[in-house]
Design a protein around this motif. Structure first.
Motif, PDB file in Angstrom:
ATOM      1  N   LEU A 167      34.787  30.693  45.471  1.00  0.00           N
ATOM      2  CA  LEU A 167      36.154  30.963  45.034  1.00  0.00           C
ATOM      3  C   LEU A 167      36.226  31.094  43.514  1.00  0.00           C
ATOM      4  O   LEU A 167      36.949  31.953  42.992  1.00  0.00           O
ATOM      5  N   ALA A 168      35.468  30.244  42.807  1.00  0.00           N
ATOM      6  CA  ALA A 168      35.425  30.346  41.356  1.00  0.00           C
ATOM      7  C   ALA A 168      34.818  31.679  40.925  1.00  0.00           C
ATOM      8  O   ALA A 168      35.304  32.340  40.000  1.00  0.00           O
ATOM      9  N   ALA A 169      33.763  32.103  41.640  1.00  0.00           N
ATOM     10  CA  ALA A 169      33.103  33.360  41.288  1.00  0.00           C
ATOM     11  C   ALA A 169      34.025  34.554  41.520  1.00  0.00           C
ATOM     12  O   ALA A 169      33.993  35.531  40.751  1.00  0.00           O
ATOM     13  N   LEU A 170      34.844  34.512  42.580  1.00  0.00           N
ATOM     14  CA  LEU A 170      35.700  35.655  42.904  1.00  0.00           C
ATOM     15  C   LEU A 170      36.734  35.925  41.798  1.00  0.00           C
ATOM     16  O   LEU A 170      37.227  37.044  41.693  1.00  0.00           O
ATOM     17  N   ASP A 171      37.037  34.914  40.988  1.00  0.00           N
ATOM     18  CA  ASP A 171      37.978  35.128  39.896  1.00  0.00           C
ATOM     19  C   ASP A 171      37.405  36.022  38.805  1.00  0.00           C
ATOM     20  O   ASP A 171      38.141  36.574  37.980  1.00  0.00           O
ATOM     21  N   PHE A 172      36.067  36.146  38.775  1.00  0.00           N
ATOM     22  CA  PHE A 172      35.425  36.891  37.688  1.00  0.00           C
ATOM     23  C   PHE A 172      34.710  38.145  38.172  1.00  0.00           C
ATOM     24  O   PHE A 172      34.079  38.835  37.393  1.00  0.00           O
ATOM     25  N   VAL A 173      34.766  38.411  39.468  1.00  0.00           N
ATOM     26  CA  VAL A 173      34.090  39.610  39.989  1.00  0.00           C
ATOM     27  C   VAL A 173      34.982  40.813  39.814  1.00  0.00           C
ATOM     28  O   VAL A 173      36.172  40.749  40.094  1.00  0.00           O
TER      29      VAL A 173
ATOM     30  N   LYS B 244      36.445  42.264  46.085  1.00  0.00           N
ATOM     31  CA  LYS B 244      35.672  41.289  45.308  1.00  0.00           C
ATOM     32  C   LYS B 244      34.532  40.717  46.146  1.00  0.00           C
ATOM     33  O   LYS B 244      33.406  40.545  45.664  1.00  0.00           O
ATOM     34  N   ILE B 245      34.827  40.417  47.410  1.00  0.00           N
ATOM     35  CA  ILE B 245      33.799  39.867  48.299  1.00  0.00           C
ATOM     36  C   ILE B 245      32.695  40.883  48.521  1.00  0.00           C
ATOM     37  O   ILE B 245      31.504  40.534  48.526  1.00  0.00           O
ATOM     38  N   LEU B 246      33.063  42.146  48.695  1.00  0.00           N
ATOM     39  CA  LEU B 246      32.059  43.190  48.940  1.00  0.00           C
ATOM     40  C   LEU B 246      31.088  43.331  47.776  1.00  0.00           C
ATOM     41  O   LEU B 246      29.923  43.681  47.965  1.00  0.00           O
TER      42      LEU B 246
END
Length: 477
Positions: A471-477, A330-332
């Motif tokens: 952190l909020a964005a990683l839930d939707f990536v 997700k981070i990548l």
């Protein structure tokens, strides 16, 4: 006794004594720093600790009291007199502003806001907030806390992808946290207030002298999580010269680690843990002093004793190797232009150091990652490099042997000491992170936000706004 902005210093003391427990030391500091009614409203976490509110609970109580005083100072809200909720159709209002369509379009398409989009989005929302507050009779750029909370809630309700789904949080605190007086909204309001003429400002903060009191760490803990590692009551008699544990520590120092004595070394490290922890807390020991007395941290089992010490200090901390790996891919996806690297774990750490902004520092962008990792080619004399490293290179850091595209081996550099930490980038980084905590080292300022990401996912600490947004964005990536 009702609060008033016109309180004198003595009246502030009397007011606080009615509401909370105020020690003689705190009373003295309030008198010394001349905290009147207006100044009280402007105190932040650091100010409270300077005044002597040293525990997390005391700071939280004062935060709540200050928020209550601010609401009283703003007077009774006339919001209830208006039928339409202040931020009804927030989505539509944002679209009316320049840049609003592009920002929301990117959010809908990608599930998160890039840093520049977050800035535009916040600017628009604060402009809407200030306008609504002025309509309700409040001074420009000084909306009440209740209205800021309403906006923060409206943002995550209308844009669920921006809501933080971290256990123990409100979900909107990265936009505005009323207890801490922080978040994207408050940060933007502070910037607007700085641009105001002095006569237009509502609170005029008094200049204060520096206090010798300071928190020993560069992070803030949550109220319910004991993650400081320093509040557990330890037996001071452990430090007496005839303490039986000293013989075992001497054996530990003089014994070369190998596979045959591995279990015994680990057992004695555990038995001597309370002594070592108390010694580090109470004696003026430098990092070099610690490593010379406990050299097995440096040469035993690829830094495994660092893991052991960290887990004993912080038993409630979540397991890094269980929490972080599921986030890597997700981070990548958050940055496709990062350096080419076959090691996804290392690459994800480089991405994080790039997308999480440094705090209040100057210098070239993109250098933050090199304060974490220093790459050297095969054949590098690691010991010589640690001794002669550039003075500008902060530590602890990881020395990576091999090309960036294919790292081969990692070494943790601690005060010119070299700790081989194997060939796993994630385990090497975990031991780097743990070393800050067990040896009481403050984070390099540029990387405070970066490390706050790991504090949030491992300890459940309050995330800074940019970390909460990620952190909020990683839930939707």
């Amino acid at each position: 006794m009702e609060f008033s902005q016109n309180f004198s210093v003595n009246e502030v003391v009397s007011f606080l004594k009615e509401k909370i427990l105020v020690t003689s030391e705190i009373e003295h500091m309030i008198q010394k720093e001349q905290i009147n009614g207006q100044t009280l409203l402007d105190l932040n976490d650091s100010d409270l600790r300077t005044l002597g509110f040293s525990t997390i609970r005391a700071v939280k109580e004062m935060q709540r009291l200050i928020m209550q005083c601010k609401n009283e100072a703003n007077g009774p809200s006339v919001m209830l007199c208006l039928e339409e909720p202040p931020f009804a159709n927030l989505h539509g209002k944002i679209l009316q502003f320049s840049g609003g369509c592009d920002v929301i379009g990117h959010l809908n398409e990608n599930g998160y806001l890039r840093r520049r989009d977050q800035k535009i989005f916040t600017n628009i929302c604060v402009e809407i907030l200030v306008s609504e507050a002025v309509k309700r009779g409040y001074k420009k750029n000084y909306p009440p806390s209740a209205l800021k909370v309403d906006l923060a809630k409206s943002i995550v309700e209308e844009f669920p992808k921006l809501k933080l789904k971290l256990e123990g949080t409100t979900g909107y605190g990265h936009y505005y946290d009323p207890l801490r007086g922080s978040g994207f909204i408050e940060n933007k309001l502070k910037t607007l207030r700085k641009q105001m003429a002095i006569e237009d400002k509502m609170y005029k903060k008094q200049k204060r002298s520096h206090s010798t009191y300071a928190s020993s760490s560069s992070f803030e803990s949550s109220e319910d999580a004991d993650t400081s590692g320093s509040t557990v009551e330890l037996d001071a008699s452990l430090l007496e010269d005839d303490s039986p544990i000293l013989k075992k520590i001497k054996w530990l120092k003089e014994t070369t680690p190998n596979k045959d004595n591995k279990a015994e070394i680990y057992n004695i490290m555990k038995e001597s843990h309370d002594y070592r922890r108390l010694e580090i807390q109470l004696k003026p020991m430098t990092l070099t002093d610690i490593l010379e007395k406990y050299p097995r941290f440096c040469d035993a089992y690829e830094g495994g004793l660092i893991d052991c010490e960290f887990e004993m200090n912080y038993p409630e901390c979540k397991k890094f190797m269980e929490i972080f790996p599921p986030l890597i891919q997700k981070i990548l996806k958050m940055d496709q232009d990062c350096v080419q690297c076959d090691d996804d774990g290392l690459k994800s750490l480089l991405v994080l150091s790039k997308i999480l902004p440094p705090l209040n520092t100057k210098g070239r962008k993109g250098q933050e990652q090199w304060a974490l990792f220093k790459f050297q080619g095969a054949g590098c004399n690691v010991g010589y490099y640690a001794e002669t490293r550039p003075p500008s290179l902060r530590q602890p850091f990881l020395l990576v042997i091999g090309p960036k595209s294919h790292p081969e081996e990692f070494f943790l550099i601690l005060d010119k000491k070299v700790v081989p930490v194997g060939n796993s980038s994630l385990l090497a980084f975990y031991r780097l992170f743990a070393s800050f905590w067990i040896f009481g080292i403050e984070y390099y300022e540029k990387l405070a936000t970066f490390f706050n990401f790991f504090e949030a996912i491992l300890f459940g600490m309050d995330p800074k706004p940019s970390v909460a947004s990620l952190l909020a964005a990683l839930d939707f990536v």
